[in-house]
Design a protein around this motif. Structure first.
Motif, PDB file in Angstrom:
ATOM      1  N   UNK A  75      42.562  39.048  32.796  1.00 15.57           N
ATOM      2  CA  UNK A  75      43.096  39.886  33.883  1.00 15.57           C
ATOM      3  C   UNK A  75      43.231  39.086  35.179  1.00 15.57           C
ATOM      4  N   UNK A  76      44.458  38.745  35.541  1.00 21.10           N
ATOM      5  CA  UNK A  76      44.695  37.957  36.749  1.00 21.10           C
ATOM      6  C   UNK A  76      44.574  38.837  37.989  1.00 21.10           C
ATOM      7  N   UNK A  77      43.873  38.323  38.988  1.00 20.85           N
ATOM      8  CA  UNK A  77      43.724  39.019  40.265  1.00 20.85           C
ATOM      9  C   UNK A  77      44.421  38.180  41.336  1.00 20.85           C
ATOM     10  N   UNK A  78      45.411  38.784  42.004  1.00 15.49           N
ATOM     11  CA  UNK A  78      46.221  38.077  42.995  1.00 15.49           C
ATOM     12  C   UNK A  78      45.764  38.430  44.409  1.00 15.49           C
ATOM     13  N   UNK A  79      45.846  37.451  45.299  1.00 14.31           N
ATOM     14  CA  UNK A  79      45.682  37.707  46.730  1.00 14.31           C
ATOM     15  C   UNK A  79      46.693  36.837  47.469  1.00 14.31           C
ATOM     16  N   UNK A  80      47.235  37.384  48.574  1.00 15.66           N
ATOM     17  CA  UNK A  80      48.262  36.678  49.334  1.00 15.66           C
ATOM     18  C   UNK A  80      47.885  36.659  50.810  1.00 15.66           C
ATOM     19  N   UNK A  95      42.641  34.605  40.658  1.00 10.04           N
ATOM     20  CA  UNK A  95      41.309  34.485  40.073  1.00 10.04           C
ATOM     21  C   UNK A  95      41.227  35.340  38.815  1.00 10.04           C
ATOM     22  N   UNK A  96      40.236  35.029  37.982  1.00 11.04           N
ATOM     23  CA  UNK A  96      39.891  35.857  36.826  1.00 11.04           C
ATOM     24  C   UNK A  96      38.400  36.141  36.917  1.00 11.04           C
ATOM     25  N   UNK A  97      38.055  37.408  37.086  1.00 13.15           N
ATOM     26  CA  UNK A  97      36.655  37.814  37.251  1.00 13.15           C
ATOM     27  C   UNK A  97      35.983  37.040  38.382  1.00 13.15           C
ATOM     28  N   UNK A  98      36.729  36.823  39.465  1.00  8.73           N
ATOM     29  CA  UNK A  98      36.193  36.135  40.628  1.00  8.73           C
ATOM     30  C   UNK A  98      36.227  34.623  40.541  1.00  8.73           C
ATOM     31  N   UNK A  99      36.621  34.073  39.404  1.00  9.35           N
ATOM     32  CA  UNK A  99      36.657  32.614  39.225  1.00  9.35           C
ATOM     33  C   UNK A  99      38.039  32.087  39.593  1.00  9.35           C
ATOM     34  N   UNK A 100      38.129  31.113  40.516  1.00  8.05           N
ATOM     35  CA  UNK A 100      39.438  30.583  40.921  1.00  8.05           C
ATOM     36  C   UNK A 100      40.206  30.004  39.739  1.00  8.05           C
TER      37      UNK A 100
END
Length: 331
Positions: free
Chosen positions: A163-168, A187-192
């Protein structure tokens, strides 16, 4: 100590214990090398890693280890997404003994090395575009419609599965320019997983008003003279008036040709009270309202407070414009 005690014990036995005494050093060595006191490790043939680090327990089954958490020992970094590497028995042993020099290792099974893979997938421009639009909708607070037109020089990337987590982090000029930039972090589960800057062209569609016919300066704004349109505000040379409704009690500051979009500088509040004109001044207290005649000392639009003069006493008063040539006394 145990060996010395056992030797003394055997000497006291009637038969002397000579045979056992001779073989005690060998028995002690076998005891120390017994698998029961060593880490028994069996490598897996293949292992799929989802995190950024490989743990011993990811690639092998561990039993009998002195440190109970030996399975959680980090061996090294995971391979890049979509690639694989391999860990041999020797490589694993080096890491274990560097951390636990006294640990004894017994290898089990016939596998000599484990193939370690980090499954990957393609991150395409369409997915990044959708995430960008979600974030733009947030920073525009849902006003209008944000759409990505293109992402400059985008090439699909391979990223780890998960599950990819995006931030901009958007540039300060984003809401004022059709071309904008942002720093993207995944990140994935908080891992860059990935950090990259992206440049994109976008549209921000918002409601505006367009003149149907040629209009003269000073003409009041009227719905019959304008039509509601949806406009990309980022491509307009000057800021347009944005609103679902045409402003009331306003007039044009200059002429407006047919097809022109109404801007904030094209209009001003319509003057309902003109300086030097007689006006009606209302004074209300409780349930009682008194109307007086007064003279406007200033121009005024609806809601503005201007100076007026009581026609009888010549006293200067302050009043709020409520309608054409009508004001309410405020002090």
């Amino acid at each position: 100590m145990f060996i010395l005690w056992f030797q003394s014990y055997l000497r006291k036995r009637p038969y002397g214990g000579t045979f056992f005494i001779q073989f005690l050093p060998l028995l002690a060595l076998l005891f120390l090398l017994s698998p029961a006191t060593a880490a028994v490790i069996e490598l897996k043939e293949n292992a799929a890693i989802s995190s950024g680090a490989i743990l011993l327990g990811d690639i092998a089954t561990v039993t009998g280890a002195t440190p109970a958490n030996l399975s959680t020992l980090p061996l090294g970094a995971s391979p890049l997404a979509g690639t694989a590497t391999r860990w041999t028995r020797d490589a694993v042993a080096q890491v274990i003994l560097a951390k636990y020099p006294q640990e004894k290792i017994v290898w089990q099974g016939g596998v000599l090395w484990c193939r370690v893979e980090r499954p990957g997938r393609s991150l395409q421009g369409e997915e990044v575009q959708a995430r960008l639009e979600e974030e733009l909708t947030k920073i525009t607070r849902g006003a209008g419609e944000a759409r990505i037109k293109e992402i400059n020089s985008w090439s699909d990337l391979v990223v780890p599965q998960g599950p990819l987590e995006f931030s901009f982090e958007f540039a300060s000029t984003t809401l004022r320019s059709a071309w904008a930039g942002a720093n993207m972090k995944i990140t994935i589960n908080g891992e860059p997983v990935l950090a990259r800057s992206v440049r994109f062209r976008w549209s921000w569609m918002r409601p505006g008003w367009q003149a149907k016919t040629n209009l003269a300066a000073g003409q009041p704004l009227d719905l019959k003279d304008f039509e509601a349109v949806t406009v990309d505000v980022l491509t307009q040379p000057t800021p347009i008036y944005i609103g679902e409704e045409l402003p009331q009690d306003s007039c044009l500051t200059r002429g407006c040709v047919a097809g022109r979009l109404l801007t904030a500088s094209d209009m001003k509040p319509q003057t309902l009270v003109k300086r030097g004109s007689p006006v009606t001044l209302r004074y209300t207290k409780g349930g009682l309202t008194i109307q007086l005649q007064a003279l406007a000392l200033q121009d005024g639009a609806r809601g503005q407070i201007i100076a007026v003069q009581n026609a009888t006493t010549r006293k200067k008063l302050m009043a709020r414009v409520t309608d054409e040539m009508t004001l309410d006394y405020v002090q």
